[in-house]
Design an enzyme around this catalytic site. Sequence first.
Site, PDB file in Angstrom:
ATOM      1  N   HIS A  43      10.549 -36.092   2.628  1.00  0.00           N
ATOM      2  CA  HIS A  43      11.863 -35.624   2.966  1.00  0.00           C
ATOM      3  C   HIS A  43      12.356 -35.413   4.453  1.00  0.00           C
ATOM      4  CE1 HIS A  43      15.611 -33.031   1.521  1.00  0.00           C
ATOM      5  NE2 HIS A  43      15.623 -33.523   2.501  1.00  0.00           N
ATOM      6  N   GLU A  70      13.581 -39.058   0.415  1.00  0.00           N
ATOM      7  CA  GLU A  70      14.394 -38.047  -0.110  1.00  0.00           C
ATOM      8  C   GLU A  70      15.329 -37.503   1.159  1.00  0.00           C
ATOM      9  OE1 GLU A  70      12.493 -35.315  -3.677  1.00  0.00           O
ATOM     10  OE2 GLU A  70      12.847 -34.382  -1.599  1.00  0.00           O
ATOM     11  N   HIS A 191      11.921 -29.479  -7.682  1.00  0.00           N
ATOM     12  CA  HIS A 191      11.777 -28.085  -6.985  1.00  0.00           C
ATOM     13  C   HIS A 191      11.395 -26.743  -7.860  1.00  0.00           C
ATOM     14  CE1 HIS A 191      13.943 -26.478  -3.335  1.00  0.00           C
ATOM     15  NE2 HIS A 191      13.898 -25.362  -3.865  1.00  0.00           N
TER      16      HIS A 191
END
Length: 238
Positions: A43, A70, A191
């Site tokens: 990410h 991401e 998450h």
Amino acid sequence: MARLSVNINKIATLRNSRGGDNPNLVQVAKDCERFGAQGITVHPRPDERHIRYADVFDLKKVVTTEFNIEGNCQEQKFVELVLASQPEQVTLVPDALGQITSNHGWDTIKHQQYLKNTIKIFKDAGIRVSIFVDPIVEMVNAAATTGTDRIELYTEAYAHNYAVNREEAIAPYVTAAEAATKAGLGINAGHDLDLQNLQYFAQNIPALDEVSIGHALISDALYYGLENTVQMYLRQLA
């Protein structure tokens, strides 16, 4: 069985804290795959505080499972990075500039046209698209009309409430997943999933395609070792 994609941002954070190339991000990615991970996630953020843009191209050369990038597609540099590196999957996350970590999903109703236009860019390039959403049926249904291939359920609320009442914690995710399946969407999740809450989540979301786990997995690896930890997470998904 859902696939495990290991997010290696925290490895890059550790490397960057000292300079140099220790730990070596590329080697860690290769080792995670060798230990059984079915994907590698990164990410990158504009300040490159963990994953650097150059890392993405280095990793693309060696990842043999699934490479998932991401990030915030509202940043043109991110769009250009994804198109240039050609990962198997791009996950679109509505991060704000300077945000420490992702903390909400897309409003797929408000941003419907924007998402349609952006998703088309990636799909025209042959890249599978997933978009980050909260477990809200209306947002899932609106996601289905954007052209995305998958959604990624934002699981912070589930993880936070799991120890209090796991049945209540999972309930909105079951409903959202059912809506996604009915709409023909694949389902990812991520998450704050960890060794305590992952198995229950996977057992109750039978259509789950993939989980992306970084912080908890890397933290656990400090105690259990990376190889053992990857395999412990895989067992939670079996």
